[in-house]
Design an enzyme around this catalytic site. Structure first.
Site: not given
Ligand code: GLA
Length: 728
Positions: A476, A479, A526, A534, A614
């Site tokens: 990942k 920035m 990220c 973009d 769950e």
């Protein structure tokens, strides 16, 4: 198909459903004549009408004819200082201090395949998929040259553009504005849609009428920004999802940008897009070159949905690259909201083992594993494992996680440095700072000068070692602040205006290096969530964490806005804990999963804290996601409602390209007592096909589309449903 009609000096750029046209006028000006639904190729030059307009000057070649003015003609690439007073795409500082540029046609070439841009991201296409037109323009007085690039993808209804500037003269020239594209649309009654927001609330659509004068969105933060996305739409006033003429334009770039929409004195509409001219000054010595990044455009004659689907297809197939482009992405569990900085090997193994039992395929260790990183005040820049937390390094941890049947990934933030770090102690001058001025902190950190190759290479060398030290299949790339104090010790004063762009080129260069060295690692982009979402980043990272806001109801808004340009396969989206960490809202596990499935899908919680019930629900959700994967990631996406307007429920649909299958997802708003009946209307089914609707019955496509699917009544706030439709 690109066609040049020599007799009328006309260019036709045809895609399956659109035509883009411009011509070379007798004086060598490029005039734009048409962009819209596909036409046969006749010249629209007859629409270039002229009149003597007061205060609109005339080029010298016009002699005593006062009717031709650049100020009133639709232009392909309008420069500055010679008669057009609308927003230019080019501004210069010539050696004599003048600021005029007058670009005239010189020559052109047409070739098969798609042009590439060195060091910059761009859509790509094989021969047969795309064609390229290059048009060379020159200012005869200074020698400045601009080569306009056009990439035409007929099947995608996509046209890309970029510009290469070269100083072909003998004196230096500085570019102070070098935008990528201009679209002069003539007199049309249009709306502008921009995608605006803030950290944790990105890409909320804002639609407004195009009014006289200038409307602008931009970023001067050094990154695309949470505040404005570098994608805009112009559409007819009455255009909706399934009707009306729409134009979309996206910048394939990740730094400062600007998009301008200007309605002129006579109602003509001009759209320009490119790098923001703010603090931009690129010096070109004789022979030197500057390339303005790519813009991608599409036009739909049948509404916003087709416009979005055109972008989705193009981004999935001709922008995202590499090993993960078409492979199913792993269902991941990210430790950020599960543990923040508070973890060690033992805790990670416990989380991993609990996740593995539910079918999670990848454990991502987020921030906090390196240097002395125990909070967000220190450690950035020190990309070596913190052995106090992870004794023995990554290898023993990853081996145990792999043994549980799961892959392993890490978080990095290469562009940053903490003042409390070894890297900063050794190289304080590597951070962006202005000598003699105290630097501004953001999230308590500074930004490294990635315009300097030795800086990003040194950071990369550290990270490469880590990636080689264990079986890491995911990264990942984060920035987490805007750029300030933008000054580089490696550039002379008159070249500091190049720094923002050179920074972006450094980021791209390191990403390219990483992809080359580790082609099978999945990189997720990220920037505090969706601050750098973009088309530029998607060339390197096929998915991007869409927002730091994981609240399902807020995500409906963010993902709705994001969908106008970006496909589901690129949208990082996770199920997090309830009550939600950002909003405190409670939603069911079911609803959280329905929303996260409209993205890459994963979890952002501590599975040890879930009940047995769950956890078995989680297992079922992962199975469902895999069952629907082909639809969610490759299907055609339709927005069935607008969550900013429709309060009762939000619905969207993924449909197989052959229409044999569809998934309709619905999330209701707040419950009301004695509420009216609600119906959701699927779209784009085959009217004659019989579909089995899971748990409900068999219906013709037309029955489902025009009669709709009734939604259950009651059940509390934020209920959700998924209707799977399959051809019988
Ligand atoms: C950013 C990211 C989060 C998380 C933190 C870690 O805010 O968007 O997902 O990785 O950084 O510091």
């Amino acid at each position: 198909m690109i066609e040049f009609v020599a007799s009328s000096r006309l260019f036709n750029l045809h895609t399956h459903h659109t035509t883009y046209q411009f011509l070379i006028d007798p004086n060598g000006f490029l005039l734009h004549t048409y962009y819209g639904r596909r036409c046969g190729g006749d010249s629209f030059g007859y629409l270039l009408r002229q009149a003597d307009r007061g205060f609109s000057p005339n080029p010298r070649e016009a002699g005593r004819d006062r009717t031709f003015s650049l100020d009133t003609q639709p232009q392909e690439f309008p420069a500055v200082g010679v008669g057009d007073f609308r927003t230019p795409v080019l501004e210069v500082e010539n050696a004599d201090g003048s600021c005029a540029a007058d670009l005239r046609y010189v020559s052109h070439t047409i070739s098969s395949g798609k042009y590439a841009l060195e060091g910059l991201p761009a859509f790509y296409g094989e021969e047969g998929e795309a064609e390229t037109l290059e048009v060379l323009l020159r200012d005869p007085w200074t020698g400045l040259e601009a080569t306009l690039y056009y990439g035409v993808f007929p099947q995608l209804d996509l046209i890309t553009r970029a510009v290469r500037f070269q100083n072909g003269g003998s004196q230096p020239i500085a570019l102070t504005r070098a935008m990528s594209a201009c679209l002069d649309l003539g007199r049309m009654d249009l709306d502008l849609i921009t995608f605006d927001g803030y950290h944790t609330g990105e890409r909320h659509p804002c639609r407004q009428a195009v009014r006289p004068g200038l409307q602008q969105i931009s970023s001067i933060r050094g990154i695309t920004s949470h505040q404005h996305n570098n994608f805009v739409v112009l559409c007819q006033k009455d255009a909706g999802e399934t009707h009306g003429l729409c134009y979309g334009m996206a910048l394939v770039y990740s730094g400062n940008f600007e998009a301008n929409v200007e309605r002129s004195q006579f109602g003509d509409v001009r759209l320009t897009m490119g790098i923001s001219p703010w603090h931009f000054r690129f010096q070109l010595a004789p022979g030197e070159v500057f390339t303005a990044p790519e813009v991608a455009m599409t036009c739909s004659g049948s509404g916003l949905q087709t416009m979005s689907q055109n972008f989705h297809r193009a981004i999935r197939h001709n922008l995202c690259r590499g090993w993960w482009k078409t492979r199913r992405r792993p269902v991941l569990l990210n430790t950020w909201e599960a543990a923040y900085f508070d973890f060690d090997q033992q805790k990670l193994l416990e989380i991993a083992s609990s996740a593995a039992e539910t079918g999670v395929e990848l454990l991502v260790m987020d921030d906090g594993w390196f240097g002395e990183r125990n909070d967000d005040y220190e450690g950035l820049g020190d990309w070596f494992v913190n052995l106090k937390k992870l004794p023995g390094g990554l290898a023993p941890l990853v081996e145990q996680i792999n043994a549980m049947g799961m892959d392993f990934g890490i978080w990095i933030e290469p562009e940053m440095v903490s003042e409390k770090s070894r890297l900063y102690q050794e190289h304080p001058d590597w951070a962006l700072q202005i000598p003699g001025r105290p630097s501004t902190r953001g999230r308590s950190q500074l930004v490294l000068d990635f315009s300097r190759e030795e800086v990003w290479r040194s950071v990369y060398a550290q990270i490469k070692k880590v990636l080689e030290s264990a079986n890491i299949t995911y990264v990942k790339w984060d920035m987490n602040r805007s750029l300030t104090d933008v000054w580089s010790g490696a550039l002379p004063a008159q070249r500091q205006g190049e720094l923002y762009h050179r920074y972006v080129l450094g980021v791209y260069a390191m990403l390219e290096q990483m992809i080359t060295d580790f082609p099978k690692i999945l990189i997720e982009g990220c920037s505090g969530g969706g601050g750098r979402f973009d088309c530029g980043m998607l060339y390197y990272t096929p998915q991007i964490w869409a927002s730091d806001n994981t609240d399902a109801m807020d995500r409906l808004l963010i993902q709705y806005g994001t969908s106008f340009c970006y496909p589901t396969s690129t949208v990082g989206s996770h199920v997090s804990a309830s009550p939600n960490e950002q909003t405190g809202r409670r939603t069911s596990l079911q609803t959280r999963a329905v929303v996260a499935m409209s993205g890459t899908f994963g979890y952002e919680l501590d599975p040890r804290k879930l009940s047995e019930g769950e956890r078995s629900q989680m297992r079922a959700q992962i199975d469902e996601f895999k069952r629907f994967y082909h639809l969610l990631q490759d299907g055609d996406y339709a927005r069935l409602t607008n969550p900013f307007r429709d309060q009762e429920f939000t619905a969207w649909q993924h449909t197989a390209p052959d229409r044999s299958e569809a998934l309709v997802s619905v999330v209701a708003g707040m419950a009301r007592s004695n509420a009216p009946f609600r119906t959701v209307y699927p779209r784009g089914l085959d009217p004659d096909m019989i579909y089995q609707v899971d748990g409900w019955g068999c219906f013709r496509g037309d029955t489902l589309m025009y009669g709709g699917i009734p939604l259950p009544q009651g059940g509390g706030d934020y209920q959700s449903w998924q209707f799977h439709l399959k051809k019988v």
